[in-house]
Design a protein around this motif. Sequence first.
Motif, PDB file in Angstrom:
ATOM      1  N   GLY A 284       0.841  -1.181   0.000  1.00  0.00           N
ATOM      2  CA  GLY A 284       0.000   0.000   0.000  1.00  0.00           C
ATOM      3  C   GLY A 284       0.880   1.237   0.000  1.00  0.00           C
ATOM      4  O   GLY A 284       2.072   1.181   0.291  1.00  0.00           O
ATOM      5  N   GLY A 285       0.303   2.366  -0.350  1.00  0.00           N
ATOM      6  CA  GLY A 285       1.115   3.570  -0.411  1.00  0.00           C
ATOM      7  C   GLY A 285       1.704   3.762  -1.789  1.00  0.00           C
ATOM      8  O   GLY A 285       1.493   2.955  -2.698  1.00  0.00           O
ATOM      9  N   PRO A 286       2.486   4.803  -1.981  1.00  0.00           N
ATOM     10  CA  PRO A 286       2.939   5.156  -3.337  1.00  0.00           C
ATOM     11  C   PRO A 286       4.150   4.381  -3.838  1.00  0.00           C
ATOM     12  O   PRO A 286       4.399   4.365  -5.043  1.00  0.00           O
ATOM     13  CB  PRO A 286       3.289   6.647  -3.192  1.00  0.00           C
TER      14      PRO A 286
END
Length: 312
Positions: A284-286
């Motif tokens: 998850g996250g960029p």
Amino acid sequence: MRNRVSRGLIALTTVLALLLVYPASTASADTITQGDRVCAMYVNSIGFGAYCSSGQAYFGGGSVPTWKEKLGNHIFIPCRDFPIPKGIDPGKPPEGKSWVLRVTIEDYNLNTVDGGTKVHLERAITAVSPQDRDQCRDEDYMDQFWETFDSTYPDPALQVKPTYTPRVNIPAYFSLTRESSMIFHTEQDDPELDSAFYDGTHNLTMRGLVTSMVVDPGDGTEPFACAMGVGRVDDGFDGYDDHADPFHQMSTCSHKYTKSSASQPDGMYTVKLTITWTVAYWTGGPDWHTIGTADIHAVQRLPVQEVQAIGG
């Protein structure tokens, strides 16, 4: 097929296909946790994946029989024949023979539980007679040994353009098929992985990409390096424009043979490849988080013809 070590194992599977792969001595690993869930990720020359569990990461245990004990009174048959991979055309075979993909287990040690530190598969497209086929007959009792190699990278499938058989003094462009250059894997793909790193908001996804390839063209010239896959995840790693002639291409992964392979063993050059996989994970996250890299060594036998034979 899976070579499962624990119920929470994320493994990469493959079908035996093209070329020759050796093990390497280096490996990388990383571990992530979320609550009582733990995933220990790894990357080496055999493959990459993660062992996930509730409370701890574990790698199996207990007494494991050696290959010799598994073999019993049977004869170890180290080779098997498979159909030629789709898209590969080695040309007309010699009379009375047919082309096969012959895969052989090499440098094995029967007194170990996993074949030993030097065990590897050698793959080659070769012409065989009915008698040759019998040497590599498929016996059910040998399945357990072949399963050792199930959890690996996709077998490298070498593409050569503009023709699979290069012509003298015409640039030959080398690449890998998209299917053999990238892997995406998530534990959600496997409903059995109920103990994996997934709680509704955190999702472990692993990615393997071929990021470089060194080609030794086998004609006595120096090896050359090719950048692979950069910015071309969706389009593949080819870089060759089928609508342009071979003398005007953006791809720089090419070689111009100045002599045919007629004088070489079996009439083919031995092309050696060093393929670098870069493995990363995402929760998850960029950002993707790189775990490490692994080099896979491969060999392709490649015929090269005089340009006059282009219509033959």
